[in-house]
Write a protein that holds these residues in place. Structure first.
Motif, PDB file in Angstrom:
ATOM      1  N   ASP A   1       0.799  -1.217   0.000  1.00  0.00           N
ATOM      2  CA  ASP A   1       0.000   0.000   0.000  1.00  0.00           C
ATOM      3  C   ASP A   1       0.836   1.272   0.000  1.00  0.00           C
ATOM      4  O   ASP A   1       0.314   2.354  -0.255  1.00  0.00           O
ATOM      5  N   ASN A   2       2.123   1.191   0.301  1.00  0.00           N
ATOM      6  CA  ASN A   2       2.981   2.366   0.350  1.00  0.00           C
ATOM      7  C   ASN A   2       3.704   2.628  -0.968  1.00  0.00           C
ATOM      8  O   ASN A   2       4.489   3.554  -1.056  1.00  0.00           O
ATOM      9  N   THR A   3       3.439   1.831  -1.975  1.00  0.00           N
ATOM     10  CA  THR A   3       4.104   1.981  -3.260  1.00  0.00           C
ATOM     11  C   THR A   3       3.263   2.842  -4.191  1.00  0.00           C
ATOM     12  O   THR A   3       2.088   2.572  -4.405  1.00  0.00           O
ATOM     13  N   LEU A   4       3.877   3.892  -4.728  1.00  0.00           N
ATOM     14  CA  LEU A   4       3.186   4.730  -5.702  1.00  0.00           C
ATOM     15  C   LEU A   4       3.136   4.020  -7.042  1.00  0.00           C
ATOM     16  O   LEU A   4       4.097   3.376  -7.444  1.00  0.00           O
TER      17      LEU A   4
ATOM     18  N   ALA B   1      10.394   1.735  -9.385  1.00  0.00           N
ATOM     19  CA  ALA B   1       9.108   2.426  -9.525  1.00  0.00           C
ATOM     20  C   ALA B   1       8.198   1.801 -10.583  1.00  0.00           C
ATOM     21  O   ALA B   1       7.001   2.025 -10.561  1.00  0.00           O
ATOM     22  N   ALA B   2       8.749   1.030 -11.503  1.00  0.00           N
ATOM     23  CA  ALA B   2       7.992   0.307 -12.540  1.00  0.00           C
ATOM     24  C   ALA B   2       6.953   1.168 -13.259  1.00  0.00           C
ATOM     25  O   ALA B   2       5.757   0.903 -13.194  1.00  0.00           O
ATOM     26  N   PRO B   3       7.392   2.197 -13.984  1.00  0.00           N
ATOM     27  CA  PRO B   3       6.416   3.043 -14.675  1.00  0.00           C
ATOM     28  C   PRO B   3       5.767   2.335 -15.858  1.00  0.00           C
ATOM     29  O   PRO B   3       6.383   1.512 -16.515  1.00  0.00           O
TER      30      PRO B   3
ATOM     31  N   ASP C   1      -5.379   6.160 -13.698  1.00  0.00           N
ATOM     32  CA  ASP C   1      -5.504   5.608 -12.345  1.00  0.00           C
ATOM     33  C   ASP C   1      -4.175   5.581 -11.587  1.00  0.00           C
ATOM     34  O   ASP C   1      -4.118   5.124 -10.454  1.00  0.00           O
ATOM     35  N   ARG C   2      -3.120   6.086 -12.182  1.00  0.00           N
ATOM     36  CA  ARG C   2      -1.803   6.104 -11.533  1.00  0.00           C
ATOM     37  C   ARG C   2      -1.755   7.201 -10.479  1.00  0.00           C
ATOM     38  O   ARG C   2      -2.448   8.210 -10.572  1.00  0.00           O
ATOM     39  N   ASP C   3      -0.920   6.997  -9.456  1.00  0.00           N
ATOM     40  CA  ASP C   3      -0.741   8.015  -8.431  1.00  0.00           C
ATOM     41  C   ASP C   3      -0.025   9.240  -8.984  1.00  0.00           C
ATOM     42  O   ASP C   3      -0.390  10.372  -8.687  1.00  0.00           O
ATOM     43  N   VAL C   4       1.009   9.001  -9.755  1.00  0.00           N
ATOM     44  CA  VAL C   4       1.798  10.089 -10.328  1.00  0.00           C
ATOM     45  C   VAL C   4       2.110   9.761 -11.783  1.00  0.00           C
ATOM     46  O   VAL C   4       2.410   8.617 -12.105  1.00  0.00           O
TER      47      VAL C   4
ATOM     48  N   PRO D   1      -4.798  11.301 -12.267  1.00  0.00           N
ATOM     49  CA  PRO D   1      -3.710  11.002 -11.334  1.00  0.00           C
ATOM     50  C   PRO D   1      -3.697  12.004 -10.184  1.00  0.00           C
ATOM     51  O   PRO D   1      -4.126  13.150 -10.341  1.00  0.00           O
ATOM     52  N   ARG D   2      -3.207  11.572  -9.040  1.00  0.00           N
ATOM     53  CA  ARG D   2      -3.088  12.486  -7.897  1.00  0.00           C
ATOM     54  C   ARG D   2      -2.080  13.579  -8.184  1.00  0.00           C
ATOM     55  O   ARG D   2      -2.244  14.716  -7.790  1.00  0.00           O
TER      56      ARG D   2
END
Length: 99
Positions: free
Chosen positions: A3-6, A29-31, A57-60, A88-89
């Protein structure tokens, strides 16, 4: 993935964009990458998505494109990153363009 992985997305796999995405991948980070020319994205060895919308749906999400018009298109154009929900956030633009 815990849960802590962006979750990370990348738009633009030209010379600089591909190198930066690969460094993120090597750092864990596996983009997921989208590029107009799919083969350039595939050459990174990272996950490749079919459409920019697949990155919403990605965080960044990082963008690195070559012109102001390209930046406007990938963000706000039809099917663009910010053209619909979810979004994205965080969006980080690394393009060298003026707007």
């Amino acid at each position: 993935m815990d849960d802590n992985t962006l979750t990370v997305g990348w738009i633009g796999a030209g010379r600089m964009g591909a190198a930066m995405a690969v460094r993120l991948d090597r750092a864990g980070a596996a983009p997921a990458i989208w590029n107009r020319t799919r083969s350039k994205a595939e050459a990174t060895g990272c996950e490749v998505v079919d459409a920019i919308a697949d990155l919403r749906d990605r965080d960044v999400v990082f963008t690195m494109v070559s012109t102001p018009a390209d930046l406007e298109q990938v963000l706000l154009g039809e099917g663009g990153l910010l053209a619909a929900s979810p979004a994205p956030r965080i969006v980080v633009d690394c393009s060298t363009v003026s707007i």
